[in-house]
Design a protein around this motif. Structure first.
Motif, short mmCIF file in Angstrom:
data_model
loop_
_atom_site.label_atom_id
_atom_site.label_comp_id
_atom_site.label_asym_id
_atom_site.label_seq_id
_atom_site.Cartn_x
_atom_site.Cartn_y
_atom_site.Cartn_z
N ALA A 17 0.80 -1.22 0.00
CA ALA A 17 0.00 0.00 0.00
C ALA A 17 0.84 1.28 0.00
N PHE A 18 1.75 1.43 0.96
CA PHE A 18 2.54 2.66 1.03
C PHE A 18 3.83 2.42 1.81
N GLU A 19 4.76 3.37 1.66
CA GLU A 19 6.04 3.32 2.35
C GLU A 19 6.19 4.57 3.20
N VAL A 20 6.75 4.41 4.38
CA VAL A 20 7.00 5.53 5.28
C VAL A 20 8.49 5.61 5.56
N ASP A 21 9.00 6.83 5.54
CA ASP A 21 10.37 7.12 5.93
C ASP A 21 10.27 8.23 6.97
N ALA A 22 10.38 7.85 8.26
CA ALA A 22 10.19 8.80 9.35
C ALA A 22 11.52 9.21 9.96
N GLU A 23 11.73 10.50 10.10
CA GLU A 23 12.92 11.05 10.74
C GLU A 23 12.66 11.11 12.25
N LEU A 24 13.67 10.68 13.02
CA LEU A 24 13.51 10.57 14.46
C LEU A 24 14.38 11.58 15.20
N GLY A 25 13.85 12.07 16.33
CA GLY A 25 14.61 12.92 17.22
C GLY A 25 15.39 12.08 18.22
N VAL A 26 15.93 12.73 19.22
CA VAL A 26 16.75 12.07 20.24
C VAL A 26 15.86 11.26 21.18
N LEU A 27 16.26 10.01 21.42
CA LEU A 27 15.54 9.11 22.32
C LEU A 27 15.49 9.72 23.72
N GLN A 28 14.31 9.68 24.33
CA GLN A 28 14.12 10.14 25.70
C GLN A 28 13.88 8.90 26.56
N ASP A 29 14.83 8.57 27.43
CA ASP A 29 14.72 7.39 28.29
C ASP A 29 14.16 7.83 29.63
N HIS A 30 12.91 7.45 29.91
CA HIS A 30 12.24 7.83 31.14
C HIS A 30 12.55 6.89 32.29
N GLY A 31 13.27 5.81 32.01
CA GLY A 31 13.60 4.84 33.06
C GLY A 31 12.40 3.96 33.37
N THR A 32 12.46 3.29 34.52
CA THR A 32 11.39 2.38 34.91
C THR A 32 10.27 3.15 35.58
N THR A 33 9.09 3.11 34.96
CA THR A 33 7.89 3.76 35.50
C THR A 33 6.92 2.68 35.95
N ARG A 34 5.75 3.05 36.40
CA ARG A 34 4.77 2.05 36.83
C ARG A 34 4.34 1.14 35.69
N ALA A 35 4.48 1.62 34.44
CA ALA A 35 4.12 0.81 33.28
C ALA A 35 5.26 -0.09 32.82
N GLY A 36 6.49 0.22 33.23
CA GLY A 36 7.66 -0.52 32.78
C GLY A 36 8.74 0.46 32.34
N HIS A 37 9.75 -0.04 31.63
CA HIS A 37 10.83 0.82 31.15
C HIS A 37 10.32 1.62 29.95
N ARG A 38 10.08 2.89 30.17
CA ARG A 38 9.46 3.76 29.16
C ARG A 38 10.52 4.54 28.40
N ARG A 39 10.39 4.51 27.06
CA ARG A 39 11.19 5.36 26.20
C ARG A 39 10.26 6.07 25.23
N VAL A 40 10.61 7.30 24.88
CA VAL A 40 9.84 8.08 23.92
C VAL A 40 10.81 8.56 22.84
N ILE A 41 10.44 8.31 21.59
CA ILE A 41 11.28 8.75 20.47
C ILE A 41 10.45 9.71 19.61
N PRO A 42 10.80 11.00 19.62
CA PRO A 42 10.04 11.96 18.82
C PRO A 42 10.14 11.66 17.33
N ILE A 43 9.05 11.87 16.62
CA ILE A 43 9.01 11.79 15.17
C ILE A 43 8.99 13.23 14.68
N ILE A 44 10.03 13.63 13.92
CA ILE A 44 10.21 15.05 13.60
C ILE A 44 9.95 15.38 12.13
N GLY A 45 9.65 14.38 11.31
CA GLY A 45 9.38 14.64 9.90
C GLY A 45 9.46 13.36 9.10
N GLY A 46 9.40 13.51 7.78
CA GLY A 46 9.52 12.35 6.91
C GLY A 46 8.53 12.39 5.77
#
Length: 157
Positions: A17-46
């Protein structure tokens, strides 16, 4: 009374169907939270190419949970503006797994053969201007690179 033979459900197939090429920002490591080891990676374009064409807008992200064995639960949410000016919202839910040394290499941004790890997701699309995309599920196969993620999405027929 004779038994009726109910019809079998259709066997799904995949249609590119389609192709995506997503540009990523700097990984944000939140450490271990109540949900588990949380990381957030911003999507900045693509870009998106294929059955839908457009530019990925900054402001989305991939909200990850890292399991104790290193497997990553993927929850990517981002918007794009299509070539005709409409907005679409993409939501990818999936998993990335592999041997610990391969996952560590990906985290460092080292080049890794996509055959050495598993990275798949189900993608759904919301769009008031393009409701035809809301009527299907898409299965995506990914490649993770240092500052980007690429995938090909297949419509499940």
């Amino acid at each position: 009374m004779a038994e009726t033979n109910p019809a079998m459900p259709p066997v799904p197939a995949l249609e590119r169907a389609f192709e995506v090429d997503a540009e990523l920002g700097v990984l944000q490591d939140h450490g271990t939270t109540r949900a588990g080891h949380r990381r957030v990676i911003p999507i900045i374009g693509g870009t998106i190419r294929g059955a839908v064409e457009g530019r990925i807008l900054p402001g989305g992200a991939d909200w990850q949970l890292v399991r104790p064995d290193g497997t990553i639960d993927i929850d990517g949410r981002y918007s794009a503006r299509t070539a005709d000016g409409a907005l679409i919202y993409l939501h990818a839910v999936g998993v990335r797994s592999g041997p610990p040394e391969v996952l560590e290499a990906l985290l460092r941004g080292d080049p890794v053969d996509p055959a050495d790890y598993y990275f798949r997701a189900v993608v759904t699309i919301e769009s008031s201007a393009h409701p035809e995309f809301e009527r299907s599920l898409f299965l995506a196969s990914y490649v993770r690179e240092a500052n980007r993620v690429r995938y090909v999405a297949y419509r499940v027929t």
